[in-house]
Design an enzyme around this catalytic site. Structure first.
Site, PDB file in Angstrom:
ATOM      1  CD  GLU A 178      38.240  40.767  48.063  1.00 28.51           C
ATOM      2  OE1 GLU A 178      38.361  41.675  47.824  1.00 28.51           O
ATOM      3  OE2 GLU A 178      37.449  39.440  47.756  1.00 28.51           O
ATOM      4  CG  LEU A 181      39.244  37.829  27.341  1.00 29.26           C
ATOM      5  CD1 LEU A 181      40.200  37.305  26.088  1.00 29.26           C
ATOM      6  CD2 LEU A 181      41.019  38.532  28.603  1.00 29.26           C
ATOM      7  CG  HIS A 209      32.486  29.765  39.879  1.00 26.07           C
ATOM      8  ND1 HIS A 209      32.496  29.599  41.683  1.00 26.07           N
ATOM      9  CD2 HIS A 209      32.896  30.741  39.861  1.00 26.07           C
ATOM     10  CE1 HIS A 209      31.724  30.563  41.893  1.00 26.07           C
ATOM     11  NE2 HIS A 209      32.209  31.295  40.795  1.00 26.07           N
ATOM     12  CB  CYS A 235      32.155  31.757  47.442  1.00 28.41           C
ATOM     13  SG  CYS A 235      31.613  33.328  46.955  1.00 28.41           S
TER      14      CYS A 235
END
EC number: 2.1.1.14
Length: 779
Positions: free
Chosen positions: A628, A18, A717, A666
């Site tokens: 995170e 993918l 990005h 980030c």
């Protein structure tokens, strides 16, 4: 009979099919039909690989992100992309990454494909942040008081029709569509105008009711409704919202399996038990103690799905231990007991069978997505047909677990002895920030609004080819070193030509910011094909932390020293911090994570000190994953932040005052932990703010951040090239809260995923923005 099902399967493909198809499409090298064909092939393959399950997830495949998929299903798009014409898939990619393919300007301006449009910069991509406490990034839904929803069920209905044709329509497994629930969809989005998101719930639930009706009309019996926010802190209004929404959906002709994962329910347990749904899923890896209280409150006709296989880590399950407590539950519940992984298998690699070069002993301790489903079906067979029916497999599983427990490669007395010497003094700088800042300013002599980048430059085809040739033995060590030095020299030349103030060596030699360090630390092993999706086409291959950590030798010093020899400007030494290495690895589960992090901190500390001895004046220790790892419940934050910040400080603070320490973070929500970030006491922090339009700076209205900060002004990005004016505007917002003397100008992340043709004009504009800011401040 215990029933088996899966909450979701990795979609990238065992060989990242993918990823490569998406990138070809975005470059204009394959057609939309060819991309769609790759997606169809992957879906068919993945359904076949799950054919032994009783219920098959459908709708878990995505071309970019499942949250963005839900936004399109709900007809909920940002206003800025609603005027575009053309294919829905291209509009989808515009939200995801700012543009779709190289023909976007033709769609916008009516020009011929391939024509140059100097004024076309695409659109602002959707904000991206972490999916709960994982390294998966989703596209944040954007709400206003005027948001409206309109059903488009075509994606789901198409995939349902596809699934029914697997094996020529002879697949015996039943189909279970997977969708994100309405409360979670609202909770993970942002109100861009400050309005009340929850006020949108009534009209949103109406669209969900339409969706469930469409699925019922398509012959669907069960629908998996993901509501992971039930494992987070919810106030009374959100709990009431659950009651109202699911009462309204109770009239649906499909049966709902309401799924929670990533943690225990705690004060939301009774709420889940009384919701009018046909079944609930509990993460039994993280909330096993809640099975009994949930069963005590769950109506007698409800299905209980238990996530008994860890969907977040790659260690084999202890099948015999699981059977000990599952057997009485199976006898009690019968076919009301469903078994599944704890969460979607999106977070683990596809297939361990691909790993023929992995250390054989350690390979025997592991299970990737397909092996986890094998474990699941083994458990169901043992419960349904008796343990004798799978005795050989259970014996092999027990032997693998015993091998891991007894291995002398896991525990190292020397590392344990070093941990025993840890003291608070290791985490202290010699002087407070104000004293250090004065000494660093004298040494570095940087201008106002100094410019730098986050560390990496484009990983070109030449770099990847040299790395592959070196690993395959077609290029010797001297040839590889020469190739990497040539790329480092190019990065230095380009930065000097741009006029950047603080340079980086570009990280040409690094395959990944975590894997590179893991490869040089004892206690790690590596897969060849253990890829996991981080976002879109971006995949990472987390290293496997299996034992005690040691640093045999310096890891970065020679590359940084070479880069510094090419320039008189300061050259940053670039390291990944211990918390990020931990959170972006598959971590051993036989000791507390904090202990593994301390081992990593000591190894990085040694590297920092070697860089300083080599004359490096600025050292950046990235902690991109600090946020995170934050627990999903606020009551547990202090414990995590205490050891995480301590580990960073151990790694960073063994240097002189004159050495400037940077860190980088980030794509996470940092406002609520800004005080903890300040406790890191980094001299400079660079942080993502471009996609969120400097939203992070709201934290500084009430918190006086004491050190220097570089709010990222270039969204790396997206392929869009930011203008000088846009970056000046963002920095002017920053200067309203932080004195210009403490502001840096930089991108929001590393540049390895971009092309030089995008990077150079973007950085040229960034340097120009800094000069404009200096001139306006001087005036």
């Amino acid at each position: 009979m215990a029933i088996t099902h899966n909450l979701g399967f990795p979609r990238i493909g065992a060989q990242r099919e993918l990823k490569f198809a998406l990138e070809r499409y975005w470059r204009g090298e394959c057609s939309r039909d060819e991309l769609q064909a790759v997606g169809s092939t992957l879906r068919q393959r993945h359904w076949q690989q799950q054919a032994d399950l009783d219920w098959l997830p459908v709708g878990d495949f995505s071309f970019y992100d499942q949250v963005l998929d839900m936004s399109f299903t709900l007809g909920h798009l940002p206003q800025r992309v609603q005027g575009y014409q053309g294919d829905v898939l291209d509009n989808y990619f515009r939200v995801a990454r700012g543009r779709s393919v190289h023909t976007d300007h033709a769609v916008q301006h009516g020009e011929q494909a391939g024509a140059h449009c100097a004024g076309c910069h695409g659109v602002a991509a959707g904000e991206m942040t972490k999916w709960f406490d994982t390294n998966y990034h989703y596209i944040v839904p954007e709400f206003t008081a005027d948001s409206r929803f309109k059903l488009d069920a075509s994606r789901l209905l198409t995939q349902i029709a596809e699934a029914r044709q697997v094996n020529g329509g002879r697949l015996s497994t039943q189909i279970k569509p997977v969708i994100i629930g309405p409360l979670t969809y609202l909770a993970i989005g942002k109100a861009k105008d400050g309005s009340d998101k929850l006020a949108l719930l009534p009209q949103l639930v109406n669209v969900y009711a339409e969706l469930l009706a469409a699925l019922a009309a398509a012959g669907i019996d069960w629908v998996q409704m993901d509501e992971p926010i039930l494992v987070t802190d919810l106030d009374g209004r959100w709990q009431q919202g659950f009651e109202q929404a699911y009462q309204q959906l109770a009239d649906s002709r499909v049966r709902l399996l309401l799924t929670t994962y990533f943690g225990p329910l705690q004060d939301n347990l009774s709420l889940l038990a009384r919701l009018p749904v046909a079944g609930v899923h509990l993460d039994a890896v993280n909330a096993r103690d809640e099975i009994a209280p949930l069963l005590a409150q769950l109506p007698a006709d409800r299905v209980l799905s238990l996530g008994v296989i860890n969907g977040r880590n790659i260690w084999k399950s202890d099948l015999c231990a699981l059977l000990e407590w599952l057997t009485p539950l199976a006898a009690q519940l019968g076919d009301r007991l469903w078994l599944a992984p704890s969460c979607s298998l999106l977070h683990v690699p596809v297939d361990l069978e691909s790993e023929q070069q992995l250390d054989r002993e350690i390979r025997n301790w592991l299970a990737f997505a397909r092996q986890k489903l094998d474990e699941l079906t083994l458990l169901a067979r043992a419960l349904n047909d008796g343990r004798a029916s799978v005795a050989e497999a259970l014996t092999a599983n027990a032997a693998a677990l015993a091998s891991r427990r007894q291995s002398t490669r896991v525990h190292k007395p020397a590392v344990q002895a070093e941990l025993a010497t840890l003291s608070p003094a290791l985490g202290q700088r010699q002087s407070p920030y104000a004293v250090r800042a004065a000494k660093q300013a004298l040494r570095l002599d940087l201008p106002l609004y100094p410019t730098t980048t986050i560390g990496s430059f484009p990983q070109t085809a030449q770099i990847r080819a040299a790395r592959n040739d070196y690993r395959a033995g077609r290029l010797d060590a001297a040839g590889y070193q020469a190739a990497m030095q040539a790329e480092i020299a190019r990065s230095v030349r380009e930065q000097e030509a741009l006029g950047l103030d603080v340079l980086v060596h570009g990280e040409a030699e690094r395959n990944d910011m975590v894997e590179y360090f893991g490869e040089q630390l004892d206690g790690y092993v590596f897969s060849q094909f253990g890829w996991v999706q981080s976002y879109g086409s971006r995949c990472v291959k987390p290293p496997i932390l299996f034992g005690d950590i040691q640093r045999p030798q310096p890891m970065t010093v020679s590359w940084t020293r070479y880069a510094q020899s090419l320039t008189n400007k300061p050259m940053k030494g670039m390291l990944t911090g211990p918390v990020t290495i931990l959170n972006w690895s598959f971590v051993r589960d036989d000791q507390p994570r904090a202990v593994s992090c301390q081992q990593l901190a000591l190894a990085i500390r040694q590297e920092v000190q070697d860089l300083e001895r080599a004359g490096v004046s600025i050292i950046q220790i990235d902690e991109a994953a600090l946020r995170e790892g934050l627990p999903l419940r606020r009551a547990q934050w202090d414990e995590y932040l205490a050891w995480a910040i301590d580990c960073y400080r151990i790694s960073a603070n063994g240097v002189d005052d004159e050495t400037q320490i940077h860190t980088h973070m980030c794509y996470s929500e940092f406002n609520d932990i800004i005080a903890a970030i300040a406790q890191m006491d980094a001299d400079v922090i660079t942080i993502e703010t471009s996609r969120s339009d400097m939203e992070l700076l709201d934290a500084f209205d009430d918190f006086n951040y004491p050190n220097e900060i570089g709010p990222g002004v270039y969204d790396i990005h997206s392929p869009n090239i930011p203008t000088e004016a846009h970056m000046v505007q963002l920095m002017q917002k920053a200067a309203e809260r932080i004195p210009p003397q403490r502001l840096w100008v930089n991108p929001d992340c590393g540049l390895k995923t971009r092309q030089w043709a995008e990077v150079l004009p973007a950085l040229r504009n960034m340097v120009a923005a800094a000069r404009t800011l200096r001139a306006s401040t001087a005036a």
